[in-house]
Scaffold this motif. Sequence first.
Motif, PDB file in Angstrom:
ATOM      1  N   ALA A 188       0.812  -1.215   0.000  1.00 15.15           N
ATOM      2  CA  ALA A 188       0.000   0.000   0.000  1.00 15.15           C
ATOM      3  C   ALA A 188       0.848   1.269   0.000  1.00 15.15           C
ATOM      4  N   GLN A 189       2.140   1.167   0.400  1.00 13.35           N
ATOM      5  CA  GLN A 189       2.947   2.375   0.578  1.00 13.35           C
ATOM      6  C   GLN A 189       4.312   2.281  -0.093  1.00 13.35           C
ATOM      7  N   MET A 190       4.413   1.460  -1.142  1.00 12.94           N
ATOM      8  CA  MET A 190       5.715   1.252  -1.760  1.00 12.94           C
ATOM      9  C   MET A 190       6.254   2.500  -2.462  1.00 12.94           C
ATOM     10  N   ASP A 191       5.384   3.494  -2.674  1.00 13.47           N
ATOM     11  CA  ASP A 191       5.847   4.729  -3.308  1.00 13.47           C
ATOM     12  C   ASP A 191       6.517   5.672  -2.317  1.00 13.47           C
ATOM     13  N   LYS A 192       6.453   5.340  -1.023  1.00 13.98           N
ATOM     14  CA  LYS A 192       7.058   6.191   0.007  1.00 13.98           C
ATOM     15  C   LYS A 192       8.540   5.891   0.174  1.00 13.98           C
ATOM     16  N   THR A 193       9.259   6.873   0.708  1.00  8.73           N
ATOM     17  CA  THR A 193      10.652   6.620   1.068  1.00  8.73           C
ATOM     18  C   THR A 193      10.666   5.693   2.291  1.00  8.73           C
ATOM     19  N   LEU A 194      11.793   5.059   2.527  1.00  9.62           N
ATOM     20  CA  LEU A 194      11.886   4.170   3.686  1.00  9.62           C
ATOM     21  C   LEU A 194      11.633   4.924   4.991  1.00  9.62           C
ATOM     22  N   GLU A 195      12.121   6.155   5.060  1.00  7.63           N
ATOM     23  CA  GLU A 195      11.902   6.964   6.270  1.00  7.63           C
ATOM     24  C   GLU A 195      10.411   7.177   6.503  1.00  7.63           C
ATOM     25  N   ASP A 196       9.694   7.512   5.438  1.00 10.79           N
ATOM     26  CA  ASP A 196       8.242   7.733   5.562  1.00 10.79           C
ATOM     27  C   ASP A 196       7.498   6.421   5.782  1.00 10.79           C
ATOM     28  N   TYR A 197       7.936   5.360   5.133  1.00  9.78           N
ATOM     29  CA  TYR A 197       7.281   4.061   5.267  1.00  9.78           C
ATOM     30  C   TYR A 197       7.327   3.568   6.719  1.00  9.78           C
ATOM     31  N   LEU A 198       8.449   3.827   7.394  1.00 12.19           N
ATOM     32  CA  LEU A 198       8.611   3.352   8.769  1.00 12.19           C
ATOM     33  C   LEU A 198       8.047   4.304   9.822  1.00 12.19           C
ATOM     34  N   THR A 199       7.609   5.483   9.389  1.00 16.28           N
ATOM     35  CA  THR A 199       7.114   6.484  10.341  1.00 16.28           C
ATOM     36  C   THR A 199       5.979   5.951  11.205  1.00 16.28           C
ATOM     37  N   LYS A 237      19.221   3.283   2.647  1.00 17.73           N
ATOM     38  CA  LYS A 237      19.247   4.733   2.827  1.00 17.73           C
ATOM     39  C   LYS A 237      17.849   5.259   3.081  1.00 17.73           C
ATOM     40  N   PRO A 238      17.703   6.224   3.998  1.00 15.50           N
ATOM     41  CA  PRO A 238      16.381   6.741   4.379  1.00 15.50           C
ATOM     42  C   PRO A 238      15.568   7.283   3.201  1.00 15.50           C
ATOM     43  N   GLY A 239      16.238   7.879   2.213  1.00 14.67           N
ATOM     44  CA  GLY A 239      15.525   8.494   1.097  1.00 14.67           C
ATOM     45  C   GLY A 239      15.143   7.527  -0.011  1.00 14.67           C
ATOM     46  N   MET A 240      15.577   6.274   0.095  1.00 18.06           N
ATOM     47  CA  MET A 240      15.265   5.269  -0.906  1.00 18.06           C
ATOM     48  C   MET A 240      13.787   4.915  -0.862  1.00 18.06           C
ATOM     49  N   LYS A 241      13.163   4.750  -2.057  1.00 18.14           N
ATOM     50  CA  LYS A 241      11.768   4.335  -2.129  1.00 18.14           C
ATOM     51  C   LYS A 241      11.642   2.873  -1.691  1.00 18.14           C
ATOM     52  N   ALA A 242      10.553   2.568  -1.030  1.00 11.22           N
ATOM     53  CA  ALA A 242      10.317   1.191  -0.571  1.00 11.22           C
ATOM     54  C   ALA A 242      10.297   0.234  -1.760  1.00 11.22           C
ATOM     55  N   GLU A 243       9.690   0.680  -2.857  1.00 11.68           N
ATOM     56  CA  GLU A 243       9.604  -0.155  -4.056  1.00 11.68           C
ATOM     57  C   GLU A 243      10.998  -0.432  -4.613  1.00 11.68           C
ATOM     58  N   GLU A 244      11.874   0.581  -4.559  1.00 15.37           N
ATOM     59  CA  GLU A 244      13.238   0.430  -5.050  1.00 15.37           C
ATOM     60  C   GLU A 244      14.021  -0.581  -4.204  1.00 15.37           C
TER      61      GLU A 244
END
Length: 429
Positions: free
Chosen positions: A287-298, A316-323
């Motif tokens: 549902a949130q793969m478009d978010k960065t890892l930092e945002d995904y884990l928030t 890296k925190p800025g990496m997209k979850a999908e990436e």
Amino acid sequence: MENKMKIAVVGAGASGMMAAVSAAKYGAEVTLFEKNERVGKKILATGNGKCNLGNLTFSTDQYYCEDKEKLHKIFRVFSVWDTMMFFENIGLMIKSKGGYLYPYSEQASTVLDILRMELKRTKVNVVTEAEIVNAVYRDAEEMFELKDIQGNTYQFQKVIIACGSPASLKKGEGMTGYELAQKFGHQINQVVPGLVQLKSNDSFIKALQGVRCQAGIKLLVDGQEAACENGELQFTEYGVSGIPVFQISRIAAYALKEGKKVDVLVDFFPDQDYKAYIYMNRLRYEAQMDKTLEDYLTGMLHKKINMVMIKQAGLKPGMKAEEAGWQAIQKLIQQYRSFNIHIYSDNSIENAQVCAGGIAIDQVSTELESNLVKGLYFVGEVVDVDGKCGGYNLQWAWSSGHIAGRNAAGSSTKEIAENEQYQPEQEEP
């Protein structure tokens, strides 16, 4: 007129004051020696200043002791219910908070004031600023001779050692009880911090400083689970703290002394089923793969924890979850359930709430009398009995102090203790 038994109590902490009051109530002439300018200094710090007197959910499982059967017999003579009755009879109102017993005032000073009044009422002779540094038994006089640091000498028929431990004191202080015991031939089990913080030099520790969270922790010694606890975990600049850490610190301290490898394994979601946790996070990922890892884990835990998890996973925190991909994300979220912290040391005894170690319980009777020297008693922390957080260490102080004081005065509880068949405790209703 019958002469009163002359008893010295060395140390005016919780166990010493209880021993003095108990001995006086049973007809002895009691002198209580304290090296500080006033009695009961440590009591003021107990229970974060509220004084956790004891615990209704009592069990010897909450104690570390080499002879649980003997410990059980001692607590059968003077239990948590006897503690409540004692304090209520001398004027203290007590309340239970989830089984934890506190004075209604929630002030440790109230408990100390009540005990001081009882010392006065029972005519205990309190001598402060008198540090006892030597004790011998004079066979010819059938008397113990005590000497204080100023060179004054005193004679008594019986002596109760209640000097406490080095816990929370300045470096080098608090060893008197063990030293006196050794002079009488007693062996001292190695003394280590009992309830204390643990130190780690892992690179991420400082980044977590100040974080508090509910967690489950396992203590690993040479890779094998040695203990586990749940509760509020606290991260400090030097390592980990909080009640669950205190509960396992004794085992960690001894393992470290023996040169063993010590680790703490943290589960940040101990109340969640592992498979359900993975499945839930798979749904979150989709549902949130478009978010960065930092945002995904928030939405999971404290930001500081999340950032450490990302870095420890090599991401890296800025990496997209999908990436990153689900495989990497799964590895990342698994870290929250099994996060390893290497422990290189316990914090110092000066920072500990209690100490482990001391006079082995097999060197005293169920009356707390020395098996080597008749008329010599040991109570409280000088004996190798220590409990977990929750009022258990003060309960040991009250129980051991009462029994030793009563028996030293000549009113035996031995028959009660020795005839009591050992049975595991059951929680009182």
